[in-house]
Design a protein around this motif. Structure first.
Motif, PDB file in Angstrom:
ATOM      1  N   ALA A 197     -46.530  53.746  18.251  1.00  0.00           N
ATOM      2  CA  ALA A 197     -47.420  54.636  17.067  1.00  0.00           C
ATOM      3  C   ALA A 197     -48.499  54.063  16.806  1.00  0.00           C
ATOM      4  O   ALA A 197     -49.682  54.720  16.802  1.00  0.00           O
ATOM      5  CB  ALA A 197     -46.338  54.481  15.963  1.00  0.00           C
ATOM      6  N   ASN A 201     -52.059  56.001  17.225  1.00  0.00           N
ATOM      7  CA  ASN A 201     -52.715  56.723  15.908  1.00  0.00           C
ATOM      8  C   ASN A 201     -52.696  55.613  14.601  1.00  0.00           C
ATOM      9  O   ASN A 201     -51.686  55.477  13.915  1.00  0.00           O
ATOM     10  CB  ASN A 201     -52.076  58.133  15.442  1.00  0.00           C
ATOM     11  CG  ASN A 201     -52.876  58.737  14.219  1.00  0.00           C
ATOM     12  OD1 ASN A 201     -53.771  57.971  13.764  1.00  0.00           O
ATOM     13  ND2 ASN A 201     -52.912  60.207  14.220  1.00  0.00           N
ATOM     14  N   LEU A 204     -52.381  56.850  11.083  1.00  0.00           N
ATOM     15  CA  LEU A 204     -51.122  57.251  10.655  1.00  0.00           C
ATOM     16  C   LEU A 204     -49.956  56.514  10.670  1.00  0.00           C
ATOM     17  O   LEU A 204     -49.059  56.634   9.949  1.00  0.00           O
ATOM     18  CB  LEU A 204     -50.831  58.681  11.774  1.00  0.00           C
ATOM     19  CG  LEU A 204     -49.630  59.705  11.358  1.00  0.00           C
ATOM     20  CD1 LEU A 204     -50.281  60.429  10.132  1.00  0.00           C
ATOM     21  CD2 LEU A 204     -49.430  60.695  12.258  1.00  0.00           C
ATOM     22  N   ALA A 205     -50.236  55.406  11.582  1.00  0.00           N
ATOM     23  CA  ALA A 205     -49.224  54.411  11.614  1.00  0.00           C
ATOM     24  C   ALA A 205     -49.019  53.391  10.209  1.00  0.00           C
ATOM     25  O   ALA A 205     -48.234  53.246   9.650  1.00  0.00           O
ATOM     26  CB  ALA A 205     -49.527  53.467  12.681  1.00  0.00           C
ATOM     27  N   LEU A 206     -50.433  53.413   9.496  1.00  0.00           N
ATOM     28  CA  LEU A 206     -50.455  52.633   8.446  1.00  0.00           C
ATOM     29  C   LEU A 206     -49.878  53.416   7.174  1.00  0.00           C
ATOM     30  O   LEU A 206     -49.228  52.936   6.554  1.00  0.00           O
ATOM     31  CB  LEU A 206     -52.056  52.659   8.171  1.00  0.00           C
ATOM     32  CG  LEU A 206     -52.783  51.603   9.078  1.00  0.00           C
ATOM     33  CD1 LEU A 206     -54.359  51.642   8.711  1.00  0.00           C
ATOM     34  CD2 LEU A 206     -52.312  50.189   8.806  1.00  0.00           C
ATOM     35  N   LEU A 207     -50.013  54.794   7.368  1.00  0.00           N
ATOM     36  CA  LEU A 207     -49.447  55.719   6.317  1.00  0.00           C
ATOM     37  C   LEU A 207     -48.099  55.812   6.632  1.00  0.00           C
ATOM     38  O   LEU A 207     -47.225  55.782   5.419  1.00  0.00           O
ATOM     39  CB  LEU A 207     -49.865  57.250   6.756  1.00  0.00           C
ATOM     40  CG  LEU A 207     -51.317  57.582   6.127  1.00  0.00           C
ATOM     41  CD1 LEU A 207     -51.519  59.008   6.249  1.00  0.00           C
ATOM     42  CD2 LEU A 207     -51.556  57.147   4.798  1.00  0.00           C
ATOM     43  N   SER A 208     -47.567  55.602   7.737  1.00  0.00           N
ATOM     44  CA  SER A 208     -45.957  55.429   7.937  1.00  0.00           C
ATOM     45  C   SER A 208     -45.436  54.212   7.350  1.00  0.00           C
ATOM     46  O   SER A 208     -44.466  53.990   7.494  1.00  0.00           O
ATOM     47  CB  SER A 208     -45.818  55.788   9.165  1.00  0.00           C
ATOM     48  OG  SER A 208     -46.532  57.232   9.594  1.00  0.00           O
ATOM     49  N   GLY A 209     -46.244  53.089   7.027  1.00  0.00           N
ATOM     50  CA  GLY A 209     -45.719  52.097   6.446  1.00  0.00           C
ATOM     51  C   GLY A 209     -45.579  51.047   7.478  1.00  0.00           C
ATOM     52  O   GLY A 209     -44.745  49.850   7.070  1.00  0.00           O
ATOM     53  N   ILE A 210     -46.074  51.156   8.575  1.00  0.00           N
ATOM     54  CA  ILE A 210     -46.409  50.088   9.930  1.00  0.00           C
ATOM     55  C   ILE A 210     -47.014  48.720   9.479  1.00  0.00           C
ATOM     56  O   ILE A 210     -48.177  49.255   9.024  1.00  0.00           O
ATOM     57  CB  ILE A 210     -46.390  50.645  11.088  1.00  0.00           C
ATOM     58  CG1 ILE A 210     -45.411  51.781  11.600  1.00  0.00           C
ATOM     59  CG2 ILE A 210     -46.533  49.747  12.367  1.00  0.00           C
ATOM     60  CD1 ILE A 210     -45.653  52.756  12.834  1.00  0.00           C
TER      61      ILE A 210
ATOM     62  N   GLN C  75     -50.071  53.181   1.125  1.00  0.00           N
ATOM     63  CA  GLN C  75     -48.661  52.645   1.568  1.00  0.00           C
ATOM     64  C   GLN C  75     -47.567  52.741   0.491  1.00  0.00           C
ATOM     65  O   GLN C  75     -46.908  53.040   0.555  1.00  0.00           O
ATOM     66  CB  GLN C  75     -48.902  51.332   2.574  1.00  0.00           C
ATOM     67  CG  GLN C  75     -49.541  51.580   3.837  1.00  0.00           C
ATOM     68  CD  GLN C  75     -51.078  51.330   3.720  1.00  0.00           C
ATOM     69  OE1 GLN C  75     -51.650  51.687   2.645  1.00  0.00           O
ATOM     70  NE2 GLN C  75     -51.745  51.514   4.929  1.00  0.00           N
ATOM     71  N   PHE C  92     -48.503  61.398  16.502  1.00  0.00           N
ATOM     72  CA  PHE C  92     -48.358  60.328  17.341  1.00  0.00           C
ATOM     73  C   PHE C  92     -48.258  61.156  18.756  1.00  0.00           C
ATOM     74  O   PHE C  92     -46.995  61.441  19.251  1.00  0.00           O
ATOM     75  CB  PHE C  92     -47.365  59.533  17.327  1.00  0.00           C
ATOM     76  CG  PHE C  92     -47.683  58.714  15.980  1.00  0.00           C
ATOM     77  CD1 PHE C  92     -48.279  57.715  15.786  1.00  0.00           C
ATOM     78  CD2 PHE C  92     -46.424  58.869  15.025  1.00  0.00           C
ATOM     79  CE1 PHE C  92     -48.405  57.190  14.522  1.00  0.00           C
ATOM     80  CE2 PHE C  92     -46.296  58.300  13.945  1.00  0.00           C
ATOM     81  CZ  PHE C  92     -47.462  57.348  13.598  1.00  0.00           C
ATOM     82  N   MET C  95     -45.825  60.225  21.617  1.00  0.00           N
ATOM     83  CA  MET C  95     -44.425  60.037  21.364  1.00  0.00           C
ATOM     84  C   MET C  95     -43.593  61.468  21.196  1.00  0.00           C
ATOM     85  O   MET C  95     -44.459  62.331  21.044  1.00  0.00           O
ATOM     86  CB  MET C  95     -44.594  59.086  19.999  1.00  0.00           C
ATOM     87  CG  MET C  95     -45.183  57.849  20.242  1.00  0.00           C
ATOM     88  SD  MET C  95     -45.153  56.921  18.671  1.00  0.00           S
ATOM     89  CE  MET C  95     -43.495  56.166  18.755  1.00  0.00           C
ATOM     90  N   PHE C 106     -40.147  55.269   8.788  1.00  0.00           N
ATOM     91  CA  PHE C 106     -40.189  53.958   9.119  1.00  0.00           C
ATOM     92  C   PHE C 106     -39.954  52.817   7.890  1.00  0.00           C
ATOM     93  O   PHE C 106     -39.164  52.023   8.074  1.00  0.00           O
ATOM     94  CB  PHE C 106     -41.473  53.568   9.789  1.00  0.00           C
ATOM     95  CG  PHE C 106     -41.944  52.230  10.373  1.00  0.00           C
ATOM     96  CD1 PHE C 106     -41.571  51.914  11.580  1.00  0.00           C
ATOM     97  CD2 PHE C 106     -42.178  51.064   9.593  1.00  0.00           C
ATOM     98  CE1 PHE C 106     -41.343  50.654  12.399  1.00  0.00           C
ATOM     99  CE2 PHE C 106     -42.214  49.992  10.267  1.00  0.00           C
ATOM    100  CZ  PHE C 106     -41.756  49.548  11.515  1.00  0.00           C
ATOM    101  N   ILE C 107     -40.305  53.217   6.825  1.00  0.00           N
ATOM    102  CA  ILE C 107     -40.081  52.470   5.626  1.00  0.00           C
ATOM    103  C   ILE C 107     -38.704  52.719   5.226  1.00  0.00           C
ATOM    104  O   ILE C 107     -38.274  51.775   4.290  1.00  0.00           O
ATOM    105  CB  ILE C 107     -41.106  52.688   4.486  1.00  0.00           C
ATOM    106  CG1 ILE C 107     -41.089  54.452   4.260  1.00  0.00           C
ATOM    107  CG2 ILE C 107     -42.432  52.320   4.909  1.00  0.00           C
ATOM    108  CD1 ILE C 107     -41.816  54.447   2.760  1.00  0.00           C
ATOM    109  N   ARG C 149     -43.009  65.085   9.698  1.00  0.00           N
ATOM    110  CA  ARG C 149     -43.144  63.360   9.813  1.00  0.00           C
ATOM    111  C   ARG C 149     -43.172  63.069   8.554  1.00  0.00           C
ATOM    112  O   ARG C 149     -42.847  62.153   7.936  1.00  0.00           O
ATOM    113  CB  ARG C 149     -44.300  63.026  10.389  1.00  0.00           C
ATOM    114  CG  ARG C 149     -44.517  61.443  10.671  1.00  0.00           C
ATOM    115  CD  ARG C 149     -45.753  61.149  10.857  1.00  0.00           C
ATOM    116  NE  ARG C 149     -46.891  61.710   9.917  1.00  0.00           N
ATOM    117  CZ  ARG C 149     -46.799  61.024   8.828  1.00  0.00           C
ATOM    118  NH1 ARG C 149     -46.083  59.619   8.693  1.00  0.00           N
ATOM    119  NH2 ARG C 149     -47.816  61.357   7.707  1.00  0.00           N
TER     120      ARG C 149
END
Lengths: 333, 446, 236
Positions: A197, A201, A204-210, C75, C92, C95, C106-107, C149
């Motif tokens: 992820a 992107n 977007l990965a940051l936004l998803s909390g990664i 975040q 993504f 994916m 994810f969180i 998402r």
């Protein structure tokens, strides 16, 4: 016409060497492509990471041998490999912390990161020379052949021999295992998906909390593990010489670009494409032509082995000309 | 605000002061004889001469990186190609070599080149499905024809007096003429690579040039007919007198005696001074041209493109074409330096072309000196070259000091023996530190 | 009067030295659809990004459910219940659809299969393509994946930056229908739209922004009926 002997000769002189060399390139290219996908730069220090890691593996191997530990027919280096990977990862994570993180946070141009990787390359190169010297080192103990030429001739009664060295068999087995584990990790595990992820992107990965730092750390560790494995296998197969690992950088880059930078599956395919082309172009085909009933005048060697790097270069140029994103559609351009 | 003014005033004096420091270093090298310096003017001038040539290489790299942000990772290749020029242009012809296969080699090379051009045309002109087949047919036929012409000719040339020659030989023209030829040869190679790799991601040029660098060096190592390969090519003519001739000249010996110098020492110094003068003249001419170009509309556009490629592209500037221009020019300068270096050495030794030494060391010179600034590149080149040479002496000394408290034994002797490798670590550290803490270098761009 | 669920009051700020927002106020109640419209360069997207914490405010405060979140990073705001769908690059691409949704969650430490089922129920078109790479889908389906998402964190406030940019009118209507459905489940919606007329049709509350400040604020229907608004911003 002697098709059977011709096939054995092709297998012995082209397919087996190219397959094991391709496997080594594939592991190297996987590391390059992962770093490119996550950190977005071509890591010029990758060759020297291989060299440095392999030097550590050799040192540990010597240590193990000194206290009388070995694996019988299998090279002791395999036992030393995990320790070498761990040590080398610590060093590489250190370089990320002290060198790359700064530019990542600043969102510097990729080319600045490339430049920084050149600095890291120098340091790793010097450290490798410091710990192990510049001489050629052989460190493959244990049995030499899985199948030797004499054995093969005795079994089959063919005039053409075939040998499979232990190092080649191990290369293929370890590579298959590493690829299986890596692809399973990337497609199944939470951390692996987070890596993909992030590569796809970043924002977007940051936004998803990664957590980007975790992804980056994981990437360095995996890339280092692959690099040290590739370097050790290459050293077992040929021999260890620090400068060779700088030279192998070109075919590795070529493999990663052919497959599409950032695309792991492409890197594996690219590694084999480059290796098979290289071996096929530099192999003198005269012997095989003879078996097939031709009597050529020359050696039927398209290019002398000194120019094997030209093959990677030509492949690289062709891909850049016609399909800069690579055969498997990586990111880039 | 006063802070900035101070910084500016500081900046104006910076370059002259640094050059003065550099001059003092050379003065120390020439006069003091101790653990740090050799006290030999021959050594000092020898370092200076190679430093000046390094400065020209650094100018070439600086044009590509400093003006345009292009990463050339194959400096060693362009340098080696330039170094081929003195061999082909100025060494005396080899008896019988041309007759053995000269025209045939030329024809073979022409066929090879023609094949590539034809292939490119086929790819452009032929539509649809037959395109790939036609392309492959052209390439295969061209390659077979090329090898048919090339192989016997090469064998014949290499068989001709193979103990002392075996190469095609030169034209016997003045060696100074070979310098621009070297530049042209490097420029031609750069055009080919740039045409393919520019306009894509910035890393691609780095990787492609890394490849071409390795290949050019491989060609020079293996093509014995060209320059005797690893057998090395020595006896390349000089643009300055030979020491032995000077020593045999009574007038020169008399003048040396006036200075209180032995003829041997005086001749060595005099020859090196002549070289230094020649190299300085070339260097200054190049800097002048570069500065003029940089101040011209062309140079301003170049910098505009470097600072914001997207904006410049949006304004209708053909970024890729400009990049190709600067890449070719920079490589030509590197080729010129290669020709000069081989002339200075009087020897072409392909095995000595090591990428760490001739690509990445030059990069460190440019980054340390101040990318984008020609004087910075020159300063960085001479300084880093001086330190690189001296580190060979200083490294073991330092290691001896460090290991003094250690007991005699294997570890200590290993550490002492490894001291030369410390140069690489030091160089890497310098590069990283400058990149991080002084990214604009010792003499920043104005 | 109780405080609205989301309240961003008197926001001032921008990316560089010059402010883009000059006293912008946005509030959304539970289950409401709020739409930000306005001319190009009015700071619509910037206002939304400010609510989401993607730019530092010089003045003003943002509260969510009564809690001051002005100092939180994006975040952290996601964890507080905000979901954000960027205008572009919002999936993504290499994916699968399913993996995109997983990354959205994810969180979350708990079991999110229910949420995923709800998203598939909401967007049946992408449910059929759950094993396909999101980058291979059509524009409208990609937007559905993007919204899906963001829904995976079970947000209480969903923010959409021009969700209908570049999709056909039919797809736009469909997407708006889905957004209404989402709002009916009690999720507040804040969205920036270029297609002002259609968006105001479904808006409970509409904000017309000009030069980074509120010009008109009213219910969607009222704004559509206001001749001044129609003439200046809706093209007659």
């Amino acid at each position: 016409m002697d098709i059977l002997n011709a096939l054995v000769a092709i297998l012995n002189f082209v397919v087996i060497p190219a397959a094991s060399y391709g496997a080594q390139l594939a592991l190297g290219a996987l590391g390059v492509t992962l770093i490119y996908g996550i950190l977005r730069f071509s890591n010029f220090a990758h060759g020297d990471t291989m060299a440095f890691g392999t030097a550590l593996v050799i040192l540990v191997t010597w240590g193990l041998q000194a206290i009388g530990i070995d694996l019988g027919p299998v090279p002791t280096a395999l036992l030393a490999l995990p320790i070498g990977i761990a040590l080398c990862s610590v060093f590489v994570l250190g370089t990320d912390r002290t060198v790359y993180r700064f530019y990542r946070r600043k969102r510097s141009d990729p080319i600045i990161l490339v430049m920084a990787s050149v600095g890291v390359m120098f340091i790793m190169n010097g450290l490798t020379r410091l710990v192990i010297g510049v001489d050629e080192i052989r460190f493959d103990d244990g049995a030499r052949f899985l199948v030797s030429v004499q054995q093969f001739r005795a079994w089959t009664g063919l005039s053409e021999g075939l040998s499979l060295r232990v190092s080649q068999a191990i290369t293929l087995a370890v590579t298959a295992l590493a690829c299986w584990a890596l692809f399973r990790f990337l497609s199944r595990s939470r951390a692996g998906k987070a890596m993909r992820a992030y590569s796809d992107n970043e924002d977007l990965a940051l936004l998803s909390g990664i957590d980007p730092e975790r992804v980056v750390r994981l990437t360095w560790i995996i890339a280092t593990a692959l690099a040290v494995t590739a370097g050790t296998l290459y050293g077992l197969d040929k021999s260890f010489k620090a400068f060779n690992y700088f030279q192998i950088l070109l075919p590795i880059f070529a493999a990663a670009i052919v497959g599409g930078l950032g695309n792991p599956l492409g890197a594996v395919a690219g590694g084999f494409i480059v290796a098979f082309s290289e071996v096929a172009v530099t192999y003198p085909w005269k012997k095989i032509a003879n078996y097939l009933g031709f009597q050529p005048e020359g050696l039927l060697q398209l290019l002398s082995t000194e120019y094997k790097f030209a093959v990677s270069f030509v492949i690289l140029i062709v891909v850049l000309l016609f399909r800069p994103t690579g055969l498997f559609r990586g990111k880039s351009v | 605000m006063s802070h900035t003014r101070q910084a500016e005033a500081h900046g104006a004096w910076r370059a002259p002061v640094l050059f003065l420091v550099l001059a003092l270093l050379f003065l120390a090298e020439g006069t003091f004889r101790n653990a740090l310096f050799s006290g030999s003017w021959n050594t000092a001038l020898g370092i200076l001469n190679m430093g000046l040539i390094s400065a020209i290489m650094a100018l070439g790299v600086n044009m590509q990186w400093g003006y345009a942000g292009l990463f050339n990772a194959g400096v060693v290749g362009f340098l080696a190609l330039g170094g081929l020029a003195p061999v082909l242009v100025s060494t005396p012809p080899v008896q019988g070599a041309w007759a053995a296969g000269g025209p045939r080699v030329i024809l073979a090379l022409a066929v090879g080149l023609g094949t590539l051009v034809l292939a490119a045309q086929v790819w452009k002109r032929v539509p649809g499905r037959p395109r790939v087949l036609a392309l492959i047919a052209v390439l295969v036929l061209g390659f077979v024809l090329y090898r048919f012409l090339f192989d016997p000719a090469v064998a014949a040339i290499e068989a001709n007096n193979s103990a002392s020659a075996g190469n095609i030989g030169g034209l016997g023209w003045p060696v100074l003429l070979s310098w621009p030829v070297g530049a042209l040869m490097a420029a031609a190679a750069a055009w080919g690579v740039g045409k393919v790799a520019l306009g894509l991601r910035s890393d691609y040029l780095a990787i492609a040039t890394l490849g071409i660098g390795e290949i050019i060096v491989a060609v020079m190592r293996n093509e014995e007919w060209l320059s005797r390969g690893v057998k090395n090519m020595s006896g390349i003519p000089r643009p300055v007198p030979y020491e032995v001739d000077l020593q045999a000249d009574p007038g020169f010996v008399a003048r040396a005696a006036e200075w209180g110098l032995s003829p041997g020492l005086a001749s060595g110094i005099w020859v090196k001074l002549l070289y230094a003068g020649l190299f300085t003249a070339v260097l200054l001419a190049l800097i002048l041209l570069a500065e003029l170009a940089l101040k011209s509309p062309w140079g301003r556009m170049m910098r505009a493109i470097r600072d914001n490629e997207t904006a410049a592209g949006a304004m209708g500037k053909n970024v890729t074409r400009r990049h190709l221009q600067i890449f070719v020019i920079g490589s030509a300068v590197i080729g010129l330096a290669g020709a000069m270096m081989v002339t200075l050495d009087g020897l072409l030794s392909p095995n000595s072309f090591n990428p760490l030494r001739y690509t990445f060391l030059i990069w460190v010179m440019v980054i340390v000196g101040g990318s984008g600034n020609n004087w910075g590149a020159v300063l960085g080149a001479i300084l880093i070259w001086f330190l690189w040479i001296k580190a060979e002496v200083w490294g073991p000394e330092l290691m001896r000091l460090i290991t003094l408290p250690l007991p005699e034994g294997a570890f200590r002797s290993h550490m002492l023996g490894s001291a030369p490798h410390m140069r690489f670590i030091a160089l890497g550290l310098v590069l990283l530190l400058v990149l991080r803490f002084a990214p604009r270098g010792l003499v920043p761009e104005k | 009067m109780t405080e609205p669920y989301l309240s961003a009051t008197d926001m001032h700020g921008g990316y560089g030295k010059a402010d883009i927002l000059n006293g912008c106020t946005l509030t959304v109640d539970k289950g409401q659809i709020a739409v930000i419209v306005g001319p190009n360069g009015a700071g619509k997207s910037t206002a939304m990004k400010a609510v989401f914490g993607m730019l530092n405010l010089r003045e003003g405060r943002v509260t969510l459910g009564g809690e001051d979140i002005t100092a939180l990073t994006p975040q952290e705001r996601v964890r507080k219940g905000m979901g954000f769908v960027p205008q572009t690059h919002n999936i993504f691409p290499t994916m699968t659809v399913e993996e995109n949704l997983e990354m959205g969650a994810f969180i979350r430490e708990d079991d999110f299969r229910d949420t995923m089922a709800q998203v598939y129920e909401l967007f049946p078109a992408v449910a059929d393509k759950r094993k396909q790479n999101a980058g291979e889908l059509s524009g409208g389906q990609r937007q559905q994946v993007a919204v899906g998402r963001a829904l995976m964190t079970k947000p209480s406030l969903l923010m959409l930056d021009e969700p209908t940019a570049g999709v056909s009118p039919i797809v736009m209507d469909e997407l708006f229908d889905r957004i209404i459905e989402v709002a009916r489940t009690g999720i507040s919606i804040l969205m920036v739209e270029q297609n002002a007329r259609q968006a105001l049709e479904i808006a409970d509350i509409g904000y017309v922004l000009v030069q980074g400040a509120n010009r008109y604020t009213d219910s969607g229907q009222a704004l559509l009926a206001d001749p001044e608004v129609r003439r200046t911003f809706l093209g007659g």
